[in-house]
Design a protein around this motif. Sequence first.
Motif, PDB file in Angstrom:
ATOM      1  N   ASN A 250      -7.115  -7.145   7.787  1.00 30.22           N
ATOM      2  CA  ASN A 250      -6.349  -7.090   6.542  1.00 30.22           C
ATOM      3  C   ASN A 250      -5.142  -6.200   6.764  1.00 30.22           C
ATOM      4  O   ASN A 250      -5.254  -4.980   6.795  1.00 30.22           O
TER       5      ASN A 250
ATOM      6  N   ASN B 219     -11.815  -9.006  -7.015  1.00 30.53           N
ATOM      7  CA  ASN B 219     -12.013  -8.471  -5.665  1.00 30.53           C
ATOM      8  C   ASN B 219     -12.945  -9.361  -4.852  1.00 30.53           C
ATOM      9  O   ASN B 219     -13.793 -10.068  -5.402  1.00 30.53           O
TER      10      ASN B 219
ATOM     11  N   ASN C 210     -13.935  -7.044   1.629  1.00 30.34           N
ATOM     12  CA  ASN C 210     -12.786  -6.796   2.505  1.00 30.34           C
ATOM     13  C   ASN C 210     -13.224  -7.024   3.950  1.00 30.34           C
ATOM     14  O   ASN C 210     -13.303  -6.116   4.765  1.00 30.34           O
ATOM     15  N   TYR C 211     -13.475  -8.288   4.238  1.00 28.96           N
ATOM     16  CA  TYR C 211     -14.084  -8.692   5.499  1.00 28.96           C
ATOM     17  C   TYR C 211     -13.025  -9.174   6.473  1.00 28.96           C
ATOM     18  O   TYR C 211     -12.178  -9.995   6.129  1.00 28.96           O
TER      19      TYR C 211
ATOM     20  N   TYR D  51      -7.663 -11.423  -6.216  1.00 27.82           N
ATOM     21  CA  TYR D  51      -7.380 -12.742  -5.642  1.00 27.82           C
ATOM     22  C   TYR D  51      -7.270 -13.849  -6.694  1.00 27.82           C
ATOM     23  O   TYR D  51      -6.927 -14.989  -6.372  1.00 27.82           O
TER      24      TYR D  51
ATOM     25  N   SER E 168     -11.440 -13.738   7.905  1.00 27.90           N
ATOM     26  CA  SER E 168     -10.778 -12.664   7.162  1.00 27.90           C
ATOM     27  C   SER E 168     -10.491 -13.158   5.756  1.00 27.90           C
ATOM     28  O   SER E 168      -9.819 -14.171   5.576  1.00 27.90           O
ATOM     29  N   THR E 169     -10.995 -12.455   4.759  1.00 31.99           N
ATOM     30  CA  THR E 169     -10.751 -12.882   3.388  1.00 31.99           C
ATOM     31  C   THR E 169      -9.264 -12.811   3.036  1.00 31.99           C
ATOM     32  O   THR E 169      -8.743 -13.698   2.361  1.00 31.99           O
ATOM     33  N   ASN E 170      -8.556 -11.773   3.516  1.00 28.69           N
ATOM     34  CA  ASN E 170      -7.146 -11.678   3.153  1.00 28.69           C
ATOM     35  C   ASN E 170      -6.299 -12.736   3.856  1.00 28.69           C
ATOM     36  O   ASN E 170      -5.414 -13.339   3.255  1.00 28.69           O
TER      37      ASN E 170
ATOM     38  N   ASP F   2     -22.159  -6.906   2.400  1.00 32.07           N
ATOM     39  CA  ASP F   2     -21.586  -6.320   1.187  1.00 32.07           C
ATOM     40  C   ASP F   2     -22.620  -6.454   0.082  1.00 32.07           C
ATOM     41  O   ASP F   2     -23.195  -7.538  -0.086  1.00 32.07           O
TER      42      ASP F   2
ATOM     43  N   SER G  60       0.794  -1.233   0.000  1.00 27.92           N
ATOM     44  CA  SER G  60       0.000   0.000   0.000  1.00 27.92           C
ATOM     45  C   SER G  60       0.825   1.281   0.000  1.00 27.92           C
ATOM     46  O   SER G  60       0.411   2.275  -0.586  1.00 27.92           O
TER      47      SER G  60
ATOM     48  N   ARG H  68      -5.542  -6.501  -4.407  1.00 30.32           N
ATOM     49  CA  ARG H  68      -6.899  -6.948  -4.079  1.00 30.32           C
ATOM     50  C   ARG H  68      -7.472  -7.924  -5.107  1.00 30.32           C
ATOM     51  O   ARG H  68      -8.598  -8.389  -4.962  1.00 30.32           O
TER      52      ARG H  68
END
Length: 459
Positions: free
Chosen positions: A352, A345, A348-349, A368, A295-297, A453, A96, A366
């Motif tokens: 992260n 994408n 963003n749960y 995946y 967590s998705t990430n 979402d 980032s 982002r």
Amino acid sequence: MIKKISVYLNILSNMGPKYVLFRSQYEFQRKAGLLKKRYPTTFEKKTFISLENWRNQKKKFFFDSKESLCLPKKEDDCLKQEYSNYKKGILRYFNSKDYTIPEDSNWITNPETGYVYDKDAHWTEIRDLEKGKGDIKYVWERSRFSFLYTLIRYDYHFEKDCSVDVFKEIEHWIDSNALNMGPNYKCSQEISIRVMNWSFAINYYRYSETLNEKLFEKIMNSIYWQIDHVLKNINFSLIAVRNNHAITESLMLYIGGLLYSFMPNSELWYQRGKSYLEKEVNYQIYTDGTHLLLSTNYQRTVLQVLTWGLKLSNANNDHFSRGFYERIYKCLNQLFQVLNIENGNVPNYGPNDGSLFCKLNNKDFRDYRPQINALSKFLTDEYLFEDLELKEDSFWYNEENVLTTPFSPLLQNKLNSFDQGGIYTIRDKSDFSFIVCKNHLNRPSHADNLHIDIWKNGI
């Protein structure tokens, strides 16, 4: 006194007696200096194997060397810019923000706050949460060596030998970080990621003239003692943490035993790593495929780490139980069900922190698709996406290395109910809704219940 007793009882109720007993013993040993004695700060250099014999050994990596690779080459502008930034001393942290690394960098300075950690302090004496220091992850981020993938991929796609830069960075880290001293030995997951990334680099440059006997011996000695550290401290992750750290460290022991079988204790690494990895996957991935961290990430980082394990085990004809593969297949499916096909994408749960241990493509952080595409190819022998850029991860891992008895190819469903993770989805082509409603089966890091979402045309 009553208030303190109430606090202790609350901790016991939330964390359980096993955790409380372990942490109490661990902290006592740390403060008394007993833990410190288990981790040496000096060692006698050993020659585990000669460079020539290592180059000729039969143990397999994803590939033999860069000379053996036949990936499609593309001189991508994004990769060119990343390499240019590196040469200017600019590195991206947490996918980032860019920071300029000074030429006299010592690997122990927080680029955000300027705080310099004590390189002469044993890792057991380093505190990672103190006012004025900032987040210790800013020191760990560079020492993960994930930036090596920019150099390796630039080397391959632009046919520009980057071996001098790669090995200069590794050797400088070894020379700057005495064994078990300073902040970079504080976290065993960080050590594991570092050794994984070094392993990728030395296998890519297996026949490079830059990798001479003296340098090879130095790297092997450092790898041995770093894996030794992971083994000695793994109960902290298995008992006190029990999340993606435990999976990464268990994997490091397992693949350490596979790739470095010429080292002492390698059989112990292999046996324990494989046993721990099976147990952690069955514990952390619920039967519906959701991951306990919610967590998705982090779910993506877990799946990427497991891709390493599956690919390397298969390449070395070493296998896991069918149930182990099935649990990972279900985890892949659950993540795929919440993915936007057009841009990769996902909601963003959950937590992260910008983690992506080994980025082998030019896509946005982002997106995946590259990571799940590679795992899909291994588990089902089918790609989810045919775009060449979305296949690059799989190419690096050797796309022909797939599960002997593959699972069914994945398809996105209109409706999904992942009851254990409390995730429910509704999909109509590119329109998609994601709803969370659950009773927590494990101690949550966040309580984002009734999260929703709503996606329309990929937004």
